[in-house]
Write an enzyme that holds these catalytic residues in place. Structure first.
Site, PDB file in Angstrom:
ATOM      1  N   TYR A 148     -21.755  86.270  42.262  1.00 49.55           N
ATOM      2  CA  TYR A 148     -21.135  85.808  43.501  1.00 49.55           C
ATOM      3  C   TYR A 148     -19.675  85.502  43.205  1.00 49.55           C
ATOM      4  O   TYR A 148     -19.358  84.829  42.220  1.00 49.55           O
ATOM      5  CB  TYR A 148     -21.834  84.550  44.012  1.00 49.55           C
ATOM      6  CG  TYR A 148     -21.240  84.000  45.296  1.00 49.55           C
ATOM      7  CD1 TYR A 148     -21.361  84.690  46.502  1.00 49.55           C
ATOM      8  CD2 TYR A 148     -20.566  82.781  45.302  1.00 49.55           C
ATOM      9  CE1 TYR A 148     -20.833  84.173  47.682  1.00 49.55           C
ATOM     10  CE2 TYR A 148     -20.036  82.268  46.481  1.00 49.55           C
ATOM     11  CZ  TYR A 148     -20.166  82.965  47.668  1.00 49.55           C
ATOM     12  OH  TYR A 148     -19.639  82.455  48.823  1.00 49.55           O
ATOM     13  N   ASP A 243     -14.311  86.047  36.357  1.00 49.44           N
ATOM     14  CA  ASP A 243     -14.411  84.987  37.364  1.00 49.44           C
ATOM     15  C   ASP A 243     -14.993  83.744  36.693  1.00 49.44           C
ATOM     16  O   ASP A 243     -16.183  83.686  36.379  1.00 49.44           O
ATOM     17  CB  ASP A 243     -15.288  85.465  38.524  1.00 49.44           C
ATOM     18  CG  ASP A 243     -15.386  84.439  39.655  1.00 49.44           C
ATOM     19  OD1 ASP A 243     -14.913  83.299  39.475  1.00 49.44           O
ATOM     20  OD2 ASP A 243     -15.950  84.797  40.716  1.00 49.44           O
ATOM     21  N   LYS A 283     -13.544  75.150  41.620  1.00 50.37           N
ATOM     22  CA  LYS A 283     -14.497  74.074  41.341  1.00 50.37           C
ATOM     23  C   LYS A 283     -13.917  72.951  40.474  1.00 50.37           C
ATOM     24  O   LYS A 283     -13.204  72.107  40.996  1.00 50.37           O
ATOM     25  CB  LYS A 283     -15.794  74.674  40.799  1.00 50.37           C
ATOM     26  CG  LYS A 283     -16.430  75.611  41.856  1.00 50.37           C
ATOM     27  CD  LYS A 283     -17.872  75.966  41.654  1.00 50.37           C
ATOM     28  CE  LYS A 283     -18.467  76.594  42.904  1.00 50.37           C
ATOM     29  NZ  LYS A 283     -18.553  78.033  42.924  1.00 50.37           N
TER      30      LYS A 283
HETATM   31  C1  LIG Z   1     -18.184  79.112  43.926  1.00 52.72           C
HETATM   32  C2  LIG Z   1     -17.761  80.432  43.383  1.00 52.72           C
HETATM   33  C3  LIG Z   1     -16.796  81.217  44.041  1.00 52.72           C
HETATM   34  C4  LIG Z   1     -16.266  80.883  45.403  1.00 52.72           C
HETATM   35  O1  LIG Z   1     -15.548  79.696  45.425  1.00 52.72           O
HETATM   36  P1  LIG Z   1     -15.326  78.944  46.837  1.00 52.72           P
HETATM   37  O2  LIG Z   1     -14.430  77.809  46.483  1.00 52.72           O
HETATM   38  O3  LIG Z   1     -16.690  78.533  47.300  1.00 52.72           O
HETATM   39  O4  LIG Z   1     -14.695  79.915  47.758  1.00 52.72           O
HETATM   40  C5  LIG Z   1     -16.358  82.364  43.411  1.00 52.72           C
HETATM   41  N1  LIG Z   1     -16.842  82.730  42.219  1.00 52.72           N
HETATM   42  C6  LIG Z   1     -17.776  82.022  41.572  1.00 52.72           C
HETATM   43  C7  LIG Z   1     -18.253  82.465  40.234  1.00 52.72           C
HETATM   44  C8  LIG Z   1     -18.275  80.853  42.137  1.00 52.72           C
HETATM   45  O5  LIG Z   1     -19.238  80.168  41.499  1.00 52.72           O
END
Ligand SMILES: *Cc1c(COP(=O)(O)O)cnc(C)c1O
Length: 445
Positions: A148, A243, A283
């Protein structure tokens, strides 16, 4: 028998919310659809504790899905936020905290020479993709099933997180043209990667991957996989985007990157063949406020406006309150914190596994630093197909018994559990005490 949960006040707020907001929630997994029952409406949070509007307390193992690594309303972060807010909420012109936060990130993750601050992880991955396409002059992006990267059109195909929780193939409203430029491959499968590049290598701008996936449950890269991603992308002139929105500053002081480079890492040497070109963060680095970032080599970042032709902007980017929260949080992320997170994760994951084993519930615990999740099936789980093969109904029973025992888990078996530096002995004891009944519930089909 657990006492009946008291949810009248939560139910009332959710019911009112449904009238004015789809599903009564502002992010789908919060609606509890995968586990049933009433989402707890939270009134306040402190340390490891959540208190709902019915006055019930829960030990929090969601941590706002990752950011609350120091625990809720940590005094240092609260002081920094209060100080910053008193000086102004948003300037729309540069401020010093933005530079300090960028310096903190750059000093922690060696291959990241420059960052651009944004407001969400979604914005970070969206902008990193645009930069990769702008830099390579190519359009196709490779992602992995179960990963994701936020709700970016091109990245929603076979995505993890809520898309996995709700068992969706993707999302309505994504243009075929956008989805058509995304190649979805199985995770941890080097042969599939090599085959895709053999066929379309010249069209591929980038491979984007979770540094260690946590949105299909925790599925770390197999030994050698991270290295293969670098080798194959480099051979075809494609960029590699790591990511680290979830793993960044969570798995180690420098995120998952630190675990595959440092001597004590899970698979030391994973980046020996070269670092990713771009990273995305979010995060933890926002400390519970909307701050995220993407960054990488300076020559690549120079292609961003105003220095280069790739446009990217944001009214609230580098917000002074959010950057103050992020900076104070990262400053609290010292070696001692990571040691304590590991210990708490060890204690909780081991106890959960023992309780499930005692009741004969098939399961496997998977870890990435202090991140962990429990799949309700035999392991190992190495990709999304395997993650989908778990007994989600057993998880639902386990989840509700834990909630009744005063422990708030993520309301989905496709999500990581997050501990914080504030999870003290008392909080851990509540978790340990709740486990036996939850394991019995999981076993009682
Ligand atoms: C949470 C998450 C996102 C998206 O971040 P948001 O602040 O919710 O838009 C993207 N990549 C990863 C790996 C995530 O865990």
């Amino acid at each position: 028998m657990s006492p009946q949960p008291i949810t009248a006040a939560s139910e009332a707020v959710i019911a009112r919310g449904r009238a004015v907001t789809p599903g009564g929630v502002n992010s789908p997994v919060r609606a509890f659809r995968a586990v049933g029952g009433t989402p707890r409406v939270i009134r306040e949070a402190s340390g490891p504790w959540l208190t709902d509007v019915d006055g019930q307390r829960y030990v929090d193992l969601v941590g706002s899905w990752g950011p609350m690594i120091l625990g809720h309303t940590h005094p240092d972060v609260l002081a920094a936020v209060t100080r910053a807010a008193a000086r102004g909420f948003s300037f729309g012109t540069p401020s010093e905290n933005e530079v300090l936060l960028a310096e903190e990130i750059v000093s922690r993750v060696a291959p990241v020479e420059q960052v651009r601050l944004v407001s969400s992880g979604t914005e970070a991955t969206m902008s990193a993709l645009r930069l990769a396409r702008g830099a390579t002059g190519r359009d196709v992006v490779v992602k992995f099933a179960g990963c994701y990267h936020g709700h970016v059109d091109a990245l929603l195909a076979e995505a993890g997180s809520g898309v996995a929780t709700l068992a969706l193939p993707g999302s309505a409203g994504v243009p075929a043209s956008s989805a058509g430029e995304t190649l979805v491959l199985p995770y941890n499968d080097v042969a599939a990667l090599e085959a895709a590049f053999a066929e379309r290598g010249g069209e591929i701008a980038a491979v984007i991957t979770e540094a260690s996936p946590g949105n299909m449950g925790v599925v770390p890269p197999a030994p050698g996989y991270t290295e293969a991603l670098r080798r194959v992308t480099a051979a075809h002139g494609a960029l590699l985007i790591s990511d680290e929105v979830m793993t960044g500053f969570r798995c180690s002081p420098s995120g998952w990157y630190g675990l595959e480079t440092g001597p004590q890492g899970a698979h030391p040497g994973g980046y020996a063949g070269g670092a990713p070109d771009l990273f995305t963060f979010g995060k933890v680095m926002g400390g519970g406020f909307p701050a995220a970032a993407f960054g990488g080599r300076a020559d690549l970042m120079a292609r961003l406006s105003p220095d280069g032709p790739v446009y990217q902007a944001g009214t609230l980017s580098g917000n002074p309150v959010a950057t103050a929260a992020g900076l104070a949080t990262l400053r609290g992320c010292d070696d001692d914190l990571y040691r304590r997170l590991q210990q708490t994760a060890d204690t909780v994951s081991t106890a959960a596994s023992e309780a499930l084993t005692q009741q004969g519930v098939p399961h496997t615990v998977q870890r990435a630093g202090s991140m962990f999740s429990i799949f309700f099936r035999e392991g190992p789980v190495t990709d999304y197909a395997a993650a989908q093969g778990q007994d989600t109904a057993a998880f639902g029973r386990f989840f509700h018994a834990m909630l009744d025992g005063g422990v708030h888990l993520p309301p989905s078996s496709f999500e990581s559990w997050f501990v914080s530096g504030a999870h003290d002995e008392a909080a851990v004891q509540v978790i340990l005490d709740a486990l036996p009944a939850a394991a019995r519930a999981a076993a009682s089909a």
